[in-house]
Design an enzyme around this catalytic site. Structure first.
Site, PDB file in Angstrom:
ATOM      1  N   GLU A 173      58.503  20.796 -41.761  1.00  0.00           N
ATOM      2  CA  GLU A 173      57.529  20.608 -41.015  1.00  0.00           C
ATOM      3  C   GLU A 173      57.139  20.887 -39.351  1.00  0.00           C
ATOM      4  O   GLU A 173      56.644  20.765 -38.725  1.00  0.00           O
ATOM      5  CB  GLU A 173      56.859  19.405 -41.205  1.00  0.00           C
ATOM      6  CG  GLU A 173      57.319  18.501 -42.594  1.00  0.00           C
ATOM      7  CD  GLU A 173      55.921  16.825 -42.443  1.00  0.00           C
ATOM      8  OE1 GLU A 173      55.964  16.681 -41.844  1.00  0.00           O
ATOM      9  OE2 GLU A 173      56.188  17.324 -43.936  1.00  0.00           O
ATOM     10  N   GLU A 296      58.506  18.221 -50.849  1.00  0.00           N
ATOM     11  CA  GLU A 296      57.890  16.965 -50.790  1.00  0.00           C
ATOM     12  C   GLU A 296      57.009  16.656 -50.869  1.00  0.00           C
ATOM     13  O   GLU A 296      55.678  17.089 -50.914  1.00  0.00           O
ATOM     14  CB  GLU A 296      58.162  16.485 -48.903  1.00  0.00           C
ATOM     15  CG  GLU A 296      59.047  16.810 -48.302  1.00  0.00           C
ATOM     16  CD  GLU A 296      59.258  15.752 -46.468  1.00  0.00           C
ATOM     17  OE1 GLU A 296      58.352  15.119 -46.156  1.00  0.00           O
ATOM     18  OE2 GLU A 296      59.827  16.422 -45.762  1.00  0.00           O
TER      19      GLU A 296
HETATM   20  O1  AHR Z   1      58.875  11.763 -46.273  1.00  0.00           O
HETATM   21  C1  AHR Z   1      58.974  11.433 -45.309  1.00  0.00           C
HETATM   22  C2  AHR Z   1      58.123  12.365 -43.961  1.00  0.00           C
HETATM   23  O2  AHR Z   1      56.663  13.214 -44.219  1.00  0.00           O
HETATM   24  C3  AHR Z   1      59.047  13.436 -43.896  1.00  0.00           C
HETATM   25  O3  AHR Z   1      60.332  13.261 -42.984  1.00  0.00           O
HETATM   26  C4  AHR Z   1      58.365  14.755 -42.981  1.00  0.00           C
HETATM   27  O4  AHR Z   1      58.811  15.961 -42.878  1.00  0.00           O
HETATM   28  C5  AHR Z   1      56.876  14.046 -43.830  1.00  0.00           C
HETATM   29  O5  AHR Z   1      55.856  14.308 -43.086  1.00  0.00           O
END
Ligand code: AHR
Length: 491
Positions: A173, A296
């Site tokens: 990110e 994610e």
């Molecule tokens: O999964 C929680 C958070 O969500 C992670 O650390 C980040 O990559 C995303 O914003």
């Protein structure tokens, strides 16, 4: 009766087993108390890893695990987590919950956890606050077999042989918590950092570039244009919140039907996100060499009342099972482009497959979906179609049925189909041409939309066999109860 057709003659791509991957971060109770309790814990463990959790994860054949984050990855300095326990740095995890991070779970422990589970490690490096040298040395530490300062350090720390490491992420990110970079800047950083992520001996690293947040198509376009030829894959992050609105997302339990349908409506957006990002990627890479990794994904609700807001601990209901079912169906359908996906997160955080409390552990409805879908791993996608109609509340509309199908190496056909309705059961007439004489078995997960498992009642939601089916005219007829997911095997 809804028709469900599977065309066994029309084969798609191989479904990469890594689509069924997971994500673990130094966040809340994911690592500490979730995966790892330490060797001296009274909780049964092997080398500090919880035996109950490892056994549960082996059963769903977890193929790959991402670590150490997440946002934590771009603050993580790997040398803090090696060497004798007493000399490891203690610090505050400022990103998540403000609790003490004692670094007792580091590189060696992660590799040991993956060994016990039988999955591939996917390590995410630090671009946001780390140096090129630090990243380069981490790869050297893990994978170099020969004379080098990092290989020597690894040996001193008790691991003479290098590990095999295939998947390495260059930042997380970086458009946000990983440095608030612009795509042009990140793309150049990727080119620079990735140059020093070396292949040592026969260890070949699959280099993963930070991709977009949800529908940020500009990020994908620019990173692919500038850095695409240096990357093996690009990541996509997409979390589902009811109403697509962080302020209205509400709790993981005790929600109404509108919130249920809204969650699935926003979850189904994964289809357009994956399709659109892949289209942009293919413009820059017509041969499809660069894969898409959704590393994610999952539901993100308010934390459970009374828990640390920085721990992201939430319960998990049949609503989440349905979300997992449609999301995994979508990934299967895009097997020609999606090469990995990692649910966030594995234990005790967000849409977890396992929850723990002290020595107790439970399997969530989402876990059971991964169990139902595991036969798709490495199978070949089959063309399939289901006769669905629109259901929902107000604007929160979804199709009532959602499916995918595959054929495995032994010729068995696997069909996963979900009935998204909270109130209507649905009769299904499944036809798979060429499989008319096959033996049939059906496994089913069903429950009220907010049914969930608790530490006192851990088996409220579980997989059952569905034996009440009929064979007529070459098809298989069975009834899906409201809010249910079935895995049908034709062998
Ligand atoms: O999964 C929680 C958070 O969500 C992670 O650390 C980040 O990559 C995303 O914003």
């Amino acid at each position: 009766m809804a028709k469900l057709f599977v065309n066994t003659e029309k084969k798609g791509a191989k479904i990469n087993r890594n689509i069924y991957g997971h994500f673990s971060e130094h966040l809340g109770r994911c690592i500490y108390n979730g995966l790892f309790v330490g060797k001296d814990s009274p909780i049964p463990n092997v080398n500090g890893m919880r035996t109950d959790v490892v056994d549960a994860l082996r059963k769903i054949r977890v193929p790959v695990l991402r670590w150490p984050g997440g946002c934590f990855a771009d603050e993580y300095h790997w040398k803090d987590g090696i060497g004798p326990g007493e000399s490891r740095k203690r610090m505050i995890n400022t990103h998540w919950g403000g609790v003490v991070e004692d670094n007792s779970f580091g590189t060696h422990e992660f590799m040991e956890f993956c060994r016990q589970v039988g999955c591939e490690p996917y390590v995410n490096g630090n671009v946001g606050s780390g140096t090129v040298q630090e990243m380069s040395e981490w790869v050297e530490y893990m994978t170099f077999d020969g004379i080098s300062p990092m290989a020597e350090l690894r040996k001193q720390n008790g691991h003479a042989d290098p590990w095999k490491l295939k998947f390495f992420g260059v930042g997380n990110e970086n458009w946000g918590c990983g440095g608030n970079m612009r795509p042009e800047f990140y793309a150049d950083q990727f080119r620079r950092y990735a140059t020093y992520v070396r292949n040592y001996g026969d260890n070949k690293i699959f280099k993963i570039a930070c991709g977009p947040n949800a529908g940020d198509y500009e990020w994908t376009d620019k990173v692919m244009a500038i850095a695409g030829k240096y990357a093996d894959a690009l990541t996509l992050h997409y979390y589902t919140a009811p109403y697509g609105d962080w302020k209205k997302r509400g709790c993981a339990t005790g929600f109404n039907e509108e919130s249920y349908y809204s969650t699935l409506r926003y979850g189904l957006k994964m289809e357009e996100l994956v399709s659109n990002h892949l289209k942009i990627m293919r413009r820059h890479d017509p041969e499809g060499r660069v894969g898409l990794i959704v590393d994610e994904w999952g539901a993100w609700y308010d934390v459970e009342p009374g828990t640390n807001p920085g721990f992201l601990y939430q319960q998990n209901t049949m609503r989440d099972a349905m979300l997992a079912a449609v999301t995994l169906n979508i990934f299967n359908h895009h097997a020609d482009g999606v090469v990995m996906a990692n649910i966030a997160q594995m234990v005790n955080v967000l849409q977890a497959v396992v929850l723990t409390e002290g020595e107790k552990m439970l399997l969530t409805p989402t876990y059971h979906v991964f169990d139902l879908y595991k036969e798709h791993q490495d199978a070949t996608l089959l063309d399939s179609w289901v006769e669905a109609h629109e259901i929902g509340v107000g604007e929160e509309k979804v199709p009532n049925l959602h499916q995918s199908a595959s054929v495995d190496a032994a010729g068995r056909v696997h069909v996963t189909v979900a009935n998204l309705s909270v109130s209507e059961s649905q009769e299904i007439d499944l036809t798979a041409a060429g499989m008319e004489g096959a033996s049939v078995s059906i496994r089913l997960l069903a429950g009220a939309m907010d049914a969930h498992n608790t530490f006192d009642a851990p088996e409220t939601v579980k997989v059952e066999s569905l034996t009440d089916f009929a064979r007529r005219g070459g098809g298989v007829q069975f009834t899906l109860p409201p809010c249910s997911v079935a895995a049908v095997e034709l062998a």
